[in-house]
Write a protein that holds these residues in place. Structure first.
Motif, mmCIF file in Angstrom:
data_model
loop_
_atom_site.group_PDB
_atom_site.id
_atom_site.type_symbol
_atom_site.label_atom_id
_atom_site.label_comp_id
_atom_site.label_asym_id
_atom_site.label_seq_id
_atom_site.Cartn_x
_atom_site.Cartn_y
_atom_site.Cartn_z
ATOM 1 N N GLY A 7 -16.136 -1.986 7.869
ATOM 2 C CA GLY A 7 -16.231 -3.074 6.910
ATOM 3 C C GLY A 7 -15.043 -4.009 6.964
ATOM 4 N N GLU A 8 -13.960 -3.585 7.635
ATOM 5 C CA GLU A 8 -12.774 -4.425 7.726
ATOM 6 C C GLU A 8 -13.082 -5.745 8.441
ATOM 7 O OE1 GLU A 8 -11.394 -0.099 7.739
ATOM 8 O OE2 GLU A 8 -12.972 -1.282 8.690
ATOM 9 N N SER A 9 -13.943 -5.709 9.438
ATOM 10 C CA SER A 9 -14.285 -6.934 10.167
ATOM 11 C C SER A 9 -14.945 -7.948 9.249
ATOM 12 C CB SER A 9 -15.215 -6.602 11.346
ATOM 13 O OG SER A 9 -14.511 -5.926 12.358
ATOM 14 N N GLU A 10 -15.917 -7.524 8.448
ATOM 15 C CA GLU A 10 -16.592 -8.430 7.524
ATOM 16 C C GLU A 10 -15.647 -8.932 6.436
ATOM 17 O OE1 GLU A 10 -19.686 -6.194 9.640
ATOM 18 O OE2 GLU A 10 -17.795 -5.660 8.694
ATOM 19 N N PHE A 12 -16.653 5.498 3.638
ATOM 20 C CA PHE A 12 -15.356 5.132 3.086
ATOM 21 C C PHE A 12 -15.418 3.721 2.503
ATOM 22 C CE2 PHE A 12 -13.875 8.623 5.701
ATOM 23 C CZ PHE A 12 -12.805 9.127 4.966
ATOM 24 N N GLN A 13 -14.904 3.576 1.292
ATOM 25 C CA GLN A 13 -14.694 2.250 0.717
ATOM 26 C C GLN A 13 -13.390 1.715 1.306
ATOM 27 O OE1 GLN A 13 -13.268 1.840 -3.355
ATOM 28 N NE2 GLN A 13 -14.929 0.432 -3.824
ATOM 29 N N VAL A 14 -13.429 0.551 1.955
ATOM 30 C CA VAL A 14 -12.272 0.075 2.709
ATOM 31 C C VAL A 14 -11.081 -0.206 1.789
ATOM 32 C CG1 VAL A 14 -13.642 -0.865 4.581
ATOM 33 C CG2 VAL A 14 -13.101 -2.307 2.615
ATOM 34 N N GLY A 15 -9.878 -0.252 2.392
ATOM 35 C CA GLY A 15 -8.656 -0.505 1.645
ATOM 36 C C GLY A 15 -8.463 -1.975 1.314
ATOM 37 N N ILE A 16 -7.346 -2.279 0.642
ATOM 38 C CA ILE A 16 -7.018 -3.654 0.257
ATOM 39 C C ILE A 16 -6.138 -4.248 1.350
ATOM 40 C CG2 ILE A 16 -5.944 -5.112 -1.501
ATOM 41 C CD1 ILE A 16 -6.450 -2.747 -3.446
ATOM 42 N N MET A 17 -6.696 -5.183 2.084
ATOM 43 C CA MET A 17 -5.982 -5.747 3.227
ATOM 44 C C MET A 17 -5.030 -6.858 2.794
ATOM 45 S SD MET A 17 -8.974 -5.620 6.109
ATOM 46 C CE MET A 17 -10.260 -6.067 4.989
ATOM 47 N N ASN A 18 -4.119 -7.222 3.681
ATOM 48 C CA ASN A 18 -3.110 -8.216 3.320
ATOM 49 C C ASN A 18 -2.977 -9.351 4.326
ATOM 50 O OD1 ASN A 18 -1.857 -6.769 5.393
ATOM 51 N ND2 ASN A 18 0.173 -6.974 4.502
ATOM 52 N N SER A 19 -3.849 -9.413 5.307
ATOM 53 C CA SER A 19 -3.765 -10.515 6.268
ATOM 54 C C SER A 19 -5.159 -10.940 6.681
ATOM 55 C CB SER A 19 -2.959 -10.101 7.507
ATOM 56 O OG SER A 19 -3.585 -9.025 8.169
ATOM 57 N N MET A 68 7.521 -8.859 -0.064
ATOM 58 C CA MET A 68 8.074 -8.568 1.252
ATOM 59 C C MET A 68 7.011 -8.642 2.347
ATOM 60 S SD MET A 68 11.372 -7.957 0.980
ATOM 61 C CE MET A 68 11.863 -6.861 2.305
ATOM 62 N N GLY A 69 5.831 -9.199 2.010
ATOM 63 C CA GLY A 69 4.761 -9.316 2.990
ATOM 64 C C GLY A 69 3.984 -8.030 3.201
ATOM 65 N N ARG A 70 4.161 -7.071 2.321
ATOM 66 C CA ARG A 70 3.498 -5.771 2.478
ATOM 67 C C ARG A 70 2.208 -5.723 1.667
ATOM 68 N NH1 ARG A 70 9.450 -3.255 1.657
ATOM 69 N NH2 ARG A 70 10.024 -3.041 3.862
ATOM 70 N N PRO A 71 1.313 -4.786 2.003
ATOM 71 C CA PRO A 71 0.044 -4.691 1.275
ATOM 72 C C PRO A 71 0.226 -4.043 -0.089
ATOM 73 C CG PRO A 71 0.192 -2.963 2.917
ATOM 74 C CD PRO A 71 1.391 -3.841 3.122
ATOM 75 N N TYR A 72 -0.838 -4.009 -0.842
ATOM 76 C CA TYR A 72 -0.817 -3.394 -2.175
ATOM 77 C C TYR A 72 -0.522 -1.907 -2.056
ATOM 78 C CZ TYR A 72 -2.171 -2.409 -6.989
ATOM 79 O OH TYR A 72 -2.168 -2.024 -8.308
ATOM 80 N N GLY A 73 0.505 -1.462 -2.770
ATOM 81 C CA GLY A 73 0.903 -0.057 -2.691
ATOM 82 C C GLY A 73 0.835 0.680 -4.006
ATOM 83 N N GLY A 74 0.246 0.065 -5.016
ATOM 84 C CA GLY A 74 0.122 0.714 -6.309
ATOM 85 C C GLY A 74 0.638 -0.197 -7.404
ATOM 86 N N PRO A 75 0.381 0.171 -8.651
ATOM 87 C CA PRO A 75 -0.206 1.430 -9.127
ATOM 88 C C PRO A 75 -1.719 1.501 -8.922
ATOM 89 C CG PRO A 75 0.309 -0.004 -10.970
ATOM 90 C CD PRO A 75 0.841 -0.690 -9.759
ATOM 91 N N PHE A 76 -2.239 2.726 -9.045
ATOM 92 C CA PHE A 76 -3.655 2.993 -8.886
ATOM 93 C C PHE A 76 -4.147 3.872 -10.024
ATOM 94 C CE2 PHE A 76 -2.013 2.460 -4.561
ATOM 95 C CZ PHE A 76 -2.909 1.561 -4.013
ATOM 96 N N ILE A 77 -5.398 3.694 -10.386
ATOM 97 C CA ILE A 77 -6.068 4.643 -11.284
ATOM 98 C C ILE A 77 -6.393 5.885 -10.467
ATOM 99 C CG2 ILE A 77 -8.072 5.055 -12.759
ATOM 100 C CD1 ILE A 77 -8.273 1.993 -13.107
ATOM 101 N N ARG A 78 -6.067 7.049 -10.986
ATOM 102 C CA ARG A 78 -6.321 8.312 -10.270
ATOM 103 C C ARG A 78 -6.876 9.347 -11.241
ATOM 104 N NH1 ARG A 78 -3.296 8.404 -5.331
ATOM 105 N NH2 ARG A 78 -1.715 6.751 -5.219
ATOM 106 N N ASN A 79 -7.498 10.396 -10.679
ATOM 107 C CA ASN A 79 -7.824 11.543 -11.525
ATOM 108 C C ASN A 79 -6.636 12.491 -11.556
ATOM 109 O OD1 ASN A 79 -7.880 12.973 -9.121
ATOM 110 N ND2 ASN A 79 -10.099 13.291 -9.113
ATOM 111 N N LEU A 80 -6.776 13.617 -12.225
ATOM 112 C CA LEU A 80 -5.627 14.497 -12.428
ATOM 113 C C LEU A 80 -5.212 15.246 -11.167
ATOM 114 C CD1 LEU A 80 -6.346 15.900 -16.013
ATOM 115 C CD2 LEU A 80 -5.175 13.812 -15.290
#
Length: 779
Positions: free
Chosen positions: A248-251, A286-293, A446-458
């Motif tokens: 899904g990254e391509s789309e 897999f639900q794709v990650g949050i891209m930065n470019s 700093m040009g980096r992707p999203y690194g948090g915070p995230f909603i998580r389970n326990l």
């Protein structure tokens, strides 16, 4: 030439003649191959077919011998005659054992071995497909030392005409990839079941490329799809335990149109896969990650479609690919550790489905309710969740409240809190009636992707991201007109006027106890009275407290708490929880949250996560911080922490000195040393007790130059003094390479060394270290 030498020389040729003669007497139609994996059924058994036709009347009996771990396990005889077919179905169990098969022909005392197959196993088959994150080549070789060659398999069929490598290989074969190899490792170690993974992924391609199929010849080697199908069918597996899809990254980098076309393409792709391939138990997407470019805001829409797959199809599990910090995710691909984390989530998702607990595996939003009177949104998840207010990365602080969007608008959330399986977002305005969690793409300062915070389970699994989910109005609260208790009968009169127009609403009634709520019954929302008899409910009596709530698929009301028979209920802190069952009777704790399960609610617990760090000093309130480390000293000048962390913050003589990613600090001067560590979410430990280190400084009037930095296959050094030995020490303190230097030698070869950080040490002719310097080998 002596006779014995002639026999030795021509013995292989004699064996060939015997083998050729034997095969000429039998036309085999089915026989296992060396290293073949047979897929187990629901009874943990596979049936191996051995069949053929006898071409001679010289033999009257066919016998299959089954060996288990090289020991004869069972013998299967069958009487035959010339031109008669024979067919054996030999059961083998799915276990960590290898099997061997032999087919013999007998005629009285005479016998001949027709064929033998070794290293046959029984287990499960998986397919891994998608683009580069499914290929996952990041340091895949590191896993080869720990992966089982005996009980993991890959099946090869190439485009090339020679096909010299076609057939069965073990799981160390490169193309399985880091993701697949780690999944193999978990599977064999934790389930004790052999596994086959066929990875047909191709980097940088779209779904339309991966799904391209020749209708007249689906197995055509001219398409990636056909090659994957060919390999699968030639492996002869009859059951695919899981079809793993990471794409899904391509789309998400292409166009809004590509994102909008994706659902139709995926549906057709899935239909073709289910038509062409052997029976597939389940798809793991897999639900794709949050891209930065080069990413689109519509990438969030694609993630939303992936989130919906488990609702649209009853045989798909969705696995989050977010929740991994930027040092293990570059905005497109993952590090070795990142792929290991994803593989762990994949295995846990598989296990959850196998145990009937798939709904409890990944946090997912179920309802989004606007509590207008309280100016807050209630996000209701399928399980208990936790979300930090922010994450401090040192160079900036990222706040969770800033990553809820209405359209692309943000900043309307003032604060948030977590209560059980709900997150409350307190807003100053609502720009629209839809909400998005996490952006379509993101680039930090700093040009980096999203690194948090995230909603998580326990357990730390991140929630699936969502996009443009409709915000629903809160349902009206139940209205209890009257109630009474009489001889074991509990009666309530309900005013149903507020919910006469409520669509698909039900009235849920539960009992409030010190151990939480116990569901009692559900009624249609039009109900005007409900009765409970003590005889039907073991826990009910005239002192009980009941909870009433209206719910439907998209919304719910507040809870209304009523004492039986209209008796007053004391609630000192006015949080709608009676004092008798309130885990914080003097402090409002409406959700009765108790993160560490110690019986004391979070609102009145000084250490919510029970990690020994008081809440006032804890930078991760609802996540256990790392343990307090202890410093150890090696070789008189190397200080290490006994607790592993993501980063190590070193303190020298009471003052902060530096932060490293390595569990090693080079002491250069006598003094007092300490360290505190942080994990991947930035949660800090207590600072270690100080360690006094005395070191004899090296007096020298010469210079030593080490280069290049970083180095690759060769590390050079320049010095005027005589040195006899060079060492490269790993971050654990272990000597990885040692070199005895010749006179005038000024470099060492590092080709066989893995990429990473090391300590480079030079030793003089008297065995005294004259240099200890940190160096890094590049990829």
């Amino acid at each position: 030439m002596p006779e014995t030498n002639l026999i030795a020389r021509y013995f292989p040729f004699f064996l060939f003649l015997i083998s050729a003669s034997s095969f000429s007497q039998v036309n085999l139609t089915h026989f296992p191959e060396d290293m073949q994996l047979f897929t187990r059924n629901d009874s943990d058994t596979a049936f191996v077919s051995v069949s053929g036709e006898l071409q001679s009347d010289e033999y009257s009996q066919a016998v299959v011998k089954l060996y288990e771990e090289k020991k004869l396990f069972s013998t299967y005889p069958k009487t035959i005659s010339q031109e008669q077919n024979f067919d054996f179905s030999i059961p083998i169990r799915a276990q960590m054992k290898e099997y061997a098969f032999e087919l013999w022909l007998y005629n009285g005392a005479d016998s001949v071995l027709i064929k033998r197959a070794e290293k046959v196993i029984c287990g499960d088959a998986f397919i891994l497909y998608g683009q580069s994150n499914a290929v996952s080549y990041a340091q895949y070789w590191v896993l080869n030392d720990s992966i089982s060659k005996k009980f993991t398999r890959n099946y090869i069929h190439y485009f090339s005409e020679t096909h010299e490598n076609d057939g069965w290989h073990d799981g160390t074969y490169p193309e399985i990839g880091t993701l697949g190899k780690r999944f193999c490792l978990d599977y064999t170690r934790k389930l004790k079941i052999p596994i086959l993974i066929i990875n047909g992924a191709v980097g940088g391609v779209s779904l339309s490329y991966l799904m391209h199929r020749e209708e007249s010849d689906p197995e055509s080697l001219n398409t990636t799809y056909g090659l994957l199908l060919k390999r699968t069918l030639k492996s002869s597996v009859d059951r695919i335990r899981g079809f793993i899809f990471f794409q899904g990254e391509s789309e998400a980098n292409a166009s809004a149109e590509a994102v909008k076309e994706y659902p139709l393409l995926f549906d057709l792709f899935k239909q073709n896969v289910e038509k062409d391939f052997p029976s597939i138990d389940r798809f793991y997407v897999f639900q794709v990650g949050i891209m930065n470019s080069h990413a689109l805001w519509e990438a969030a829409e694609l993630r939303e479609y992936k989130r919906s797959l488990s609702t649209l199809y009853n045989n798909i599990s969705v696995i989050p690919a977010t929740g991994i910090v930027w040092w293990d995710y570059d905005g497109l691909h993952y590090s070795f550790k990142g792929y290991n984390i994803l593989a762990e989530r994949l295995f846990d998702s598989f296990l959850a489905f196998e145990k009937g607990k798939e709904k409890d595996h990944t946090p997912d939003l179920k309802k989004l309710v606007d509590e207008k009177v309280k100016h807050r949104l209630k996000l209701i998840f399928n399980q208990e969740v936790y979300v930090p207010d922010s994450v401090d990365f040192g160079y900036y602080v990222n706040y969770m409240k800033h990553h809820f969007y209405a359209g692309r608008d943000w900043g309307f959330i003032d604060s948030l809190e977590t209560v059980g399986n709900s997150i409350y977002l307190y807003y100053n305005r609502l720009p629209s009636n839809q909400l998005t969690y996490l952006p379509g793409f993101y680039v930090d300062p700093m040009g980096r992707p999203y690194g948090g915070p995230f909603i998580r389970n326990l357990t730390g699994t991140p929630a699936l991201t969502f996009y443009n989910v409709a915000i629903e109005d809160q349902l009206p609260n139940p209205v209890i007109d009257s109630s009474y208790y009489l001889s074991g009968l509990i009666h309530f009169d309900i005013n149903n006027t507020p919910v006469l127009d409520c669509h698909n609403c039900t009235l849920e009634v539960s009992q409030l106890t010190s151990n939480g709520q116990i569901p009692l019954a559900s009624f249609n929302s039009n109900t005007t009275s409900v009765d409970f008899r003590e005889a039907d409910y073991n826990s009910l009596n005239e002192t009980s407290t009941l909870v009433f709530k209206y719910v439907n698929q998209v919304s719910e009301s507040d809870q209304v708490i009523i004492g039986i028979g209209g008796k007053s209920v004391k609630d000192t802190d006015f949080d709608a929880i009676p004092d008798g069952v309130d885990n914080c009777p003097l402090t409002s704790n409406p959700g009765q949250t108790d993160f560490d399960k110690d019986g004391l609610g979070d609102a009145c617990d000084d250490d919510d996560d029970d990690d020994g760090i008081a809440d006032a000093d804890d930078n991760c309130l609802l996540r256990k911080n790392p343990e307090q480390p202890e410093l150890l000293i090696e070789d008189g000048y190397l200080v290490t922490s006994n607790i592993p962390g993501k980063q190590y913050h070193w303190v020298v003589n009471g003052a902060y000195s530096e932060t490293t990613n390595d569990n090693l600090y080079i002491v250069r001067n006598t003094g007092e040393y300490a360290v505190y560590i942080t994990d991947e979410l930035g949660c800090e430990s207590k600072t270690s007790e100080p360690l006094q280190v005395s070191i004899l400084a090296i007096e020298r009037d010469f210079e030593i130059e080490v280069y290049p930095v970083p180095f690759s296959d060769r590390l050079n050094f320049k010095t005027d003094m005589a040195v006899s030995k060079a060492e490269l020490i790993g971050m654990s303190g272990k000597i990885m390479k040692s070199f005895n230097l010749q006179n005038g030698q000024s470099y060492i070869s590092t080709k066989s060394l893995l990429a990473g950080s090391y300590i480079f040490r030079l030793i003089d002719a008297k065995g005294k270290p004259v240099l200890s310097q940190k160096v890094t080998k590049s990829e």
